[in-house]
Design an enzyme around this catalytic site. Structure first.
Site, PDB file in Angstrom:
ATOM      1  N   ASP A  28      52.460  25.235  58.621  1.00 40.48           N
ATOM      2  CA  ASP A  28      51.378  25.735  59.475  1.00 40.48           C
ATOM      3  C   ASP A  28      51.910  26.486  60.696  1.00 40.48           C
ATOM      4  O   ASP A  28      53.048  26.294  61.114  1.00 40.48           O
ATOM      5  CB  ASP A  28      50.543  24.562  60.005  1.00 40.48           C
ATOM      6  N   HIS A  65      55.668  22.462  59.621  1.00 39.85           N
ATOM      7  CA  HIS A  65      55.417  23.662  60.435  1.00 39.85           C
ATOM      8  C   HIS A  65      56.653  24.553  60.448  1.00 39.85           C
ATOM      9  O   HIS A  65      57.737  24.092  60.821  1.00 39.85           O
ATOM     10  CB  HIS A  65      55.065  23.269  61.875  1.00 39.85           C
TER      11      HIS A  65
HETATM   12 ZN   LIG Z   1      48.394  24.084  63.453  1.00 38.61          ZN
END
Ligand SMILES: [Zn+2]
Length: 450
Positions: A110, A274
């Site tokens: 992400d 991430h």
């Molecule tokens: Zn996020």
């Protein structure tokens, strides 16, 4: 509180006149104080201004500003009226926490693209793994990803060409349970417009920032109306709070604990991480891939792990705008640092080049402004793609030279022929050894091809 330092975004013509003014601000906006003047953004700390630090991301105070990046769409017409047939068998507008295909595992990343995304794509190529990227439109210290004057559209095209699954993660990462319905909607539509500008399509997969998207807030209903699959995760590595070599073990342990628990109904895992955190790229991901394979999992994208054919992952859209925005603004920082000696401002934060206008010449980070817009002094900053308009670069030998960082082709006059085992120059100018690099469109002048 902030130190005695403030950041202003100035038109370049105004720069010379204002550079010597003392730049002092104190909390002047926010709860109990009031709003900024039109055109200014109220930062999280309560200052009015127009810099990325004031306007960017989700910390700009919407109630006290009219110009937060959140409310500024990318160029081109709205995607509001795009037809959104609910194709395929994967449900829309409800939380999906795990894979349905047996023994699959989908790595998801992400908040990118960001500084480490290219390195992540190199790594995934090396490991021969396809992943899913939930892409966020605009963030502090990174302009919107469809800005063709930056490297981000190329990074995303490379991601797509490599076979990864690309999905939406909102425009400015607002908590969708904490904003009104107009902002909920614009967080999705503005990101769609940026995808349209880069790719000519919008995604059908979505992950909510902070995994916050409830029925009560109207978020899930909106997801359904706009034709999105709402993807959660069955394993949260919490890599964002374990981003040091020592702490990375915690994220690894969380991953391992997760995959030792079989998902319900014989499905597979969706793993949250991430690509904006260095340890995730340099440490955690290779561990996750090796561990998954050792436990008999098949590493696939989210679409594949739900049995959804690739043609359902995106909706084609017309009407994009490819007009790059002008780069006539210059960001300047006032501090106790050295006075600038020209119209260029020495980089205070390692960024340089088109996105910020900072020069690396004389900066604490090195004199070379890399292709990706960061100052440094190693060959990966000073070599292939280095921008000598914003610093100094290695002397370029005439003709085609060996790439120093995996960029190649006509634009860089650089070859992959001596770049480790990545000897093929892809159509988009990246060295590698996959079929994407060595097959159709491979640039034979700049390395080997199949
Ligand atoms: Zn996020």
């Amino acid at each position: 509180m902030y130190p005695f330092l403030s950041v202003l975004l100035l038109g370049s013509t105004a720069l010379a006149a204002t550079i010597d003014l003392p730049l002092r601000k104190r909390a002047v906006c926010g709860p109990g104080i009031g709003s900024c003047a039109p055109g200014l953004c109220c930062s999280q700390a309560g200052w009015c201004g127009t810099s990325p630090a004031h306007c960017g991301g989700s910390s700009c105070q919407l109630e006290y500003s009219d110009s937060c990046d959140t409310v500024i769409p990318p160029p081109g017409s709205s995607t509001e009226d795009v037809a959104r047939d609910q194709i395929g068998s994967v449900p829309y507008g409800v939380r999906i926490r795990q894979c349905t295909e047996p023994k699959t595992l989908a790595l998801t990343f992400d908040d990118g693209p960001y500084d480490y995304t290219s390195e992540m794509l190199d790594l995934l190529d090396d490991l021969d793994v396809k992943a899913t990227f939930f892409v966020q439109g605009s963030r502090i210290n990174r302009p919107r990803f469809d800005d063709e004057s930056t490297q981000w559209p190329a990074v995303l095209r490379r991601m797509h060409d490599a076979g990864h699954h690309i999905a939406s993660h909102t425009w400015t990462h607002r908590n969708l349970n904490q904003v009104d319905s107009d902002i909920q909607r614009s967080e999705i539509i503005h990101n769609e417009m940026a995808f349209r500008n880069v790719f000519g399509w919008i995604p059908t997969y979505f992950r909510a920032p902070f995994l916050e998207c409830s029925v009560a807030s109207g978020c899930q209903g909106l997801m359904n109306a706009l034709g999105y699959h709402l993807i959660d995760a069955s394993i949260d590595t919490k890599d964002y709070e374990n981003n040091t070599p020592a702490l990375a073990q915690i994220a690894k342990d969380r991953f391992l604990t997760g995959i030792l628990q079989d998902p319900a109904e014989g499905g597979g895992h969706i793993v949250l991480a991430h690509d904006v955190h260095q340890q995730t790229v340099t440490n955690l991901t290779e561990f996750m891939v090796g561990t998954s394979l050792a436990h008999g999992y098949r590493l696939v994208t989210v679409g594949e792990c739900l049995g959804d054919p690739k043609e359902n992952w995106y909706r084609d859209v017309d009407g994009g705008s490819t007009t790059p925005t002008s780069a006539t603004t210059t960001t300047t920082t006032s501090s106790s640092g050295p006075e600038p000696t020209s119209t260029f401002i020495i980089s205070p934060d390692q960024t340089c080049g088109g996105a910020t206008g900072y020069t690396c010449q004389g900066s604490a980070f090195g004199n070379c402004c890399s292709f990706y817009g960061y100052c440094g002094s190693s060959p990966s900053y000073c070599g292939t793609g280095c921008d000598n308009a914003f610093g100094s670069c290695l002397p370029q030998s005439p003709g085609i030279s060996d790439t120093t960082n995996g960029l190649c082709g006509e634009a860089f006059q650089a070859s992959c022929a001596n770049y480790g085992d990545k000897k093929c120059c892809s159509p988009h100018g990246y060295c590698g050894n996959s079929a994407t690099h060595c097959g159709v469109g491979c640039q034979s002048l700049f390395g080997e091809c199949n």
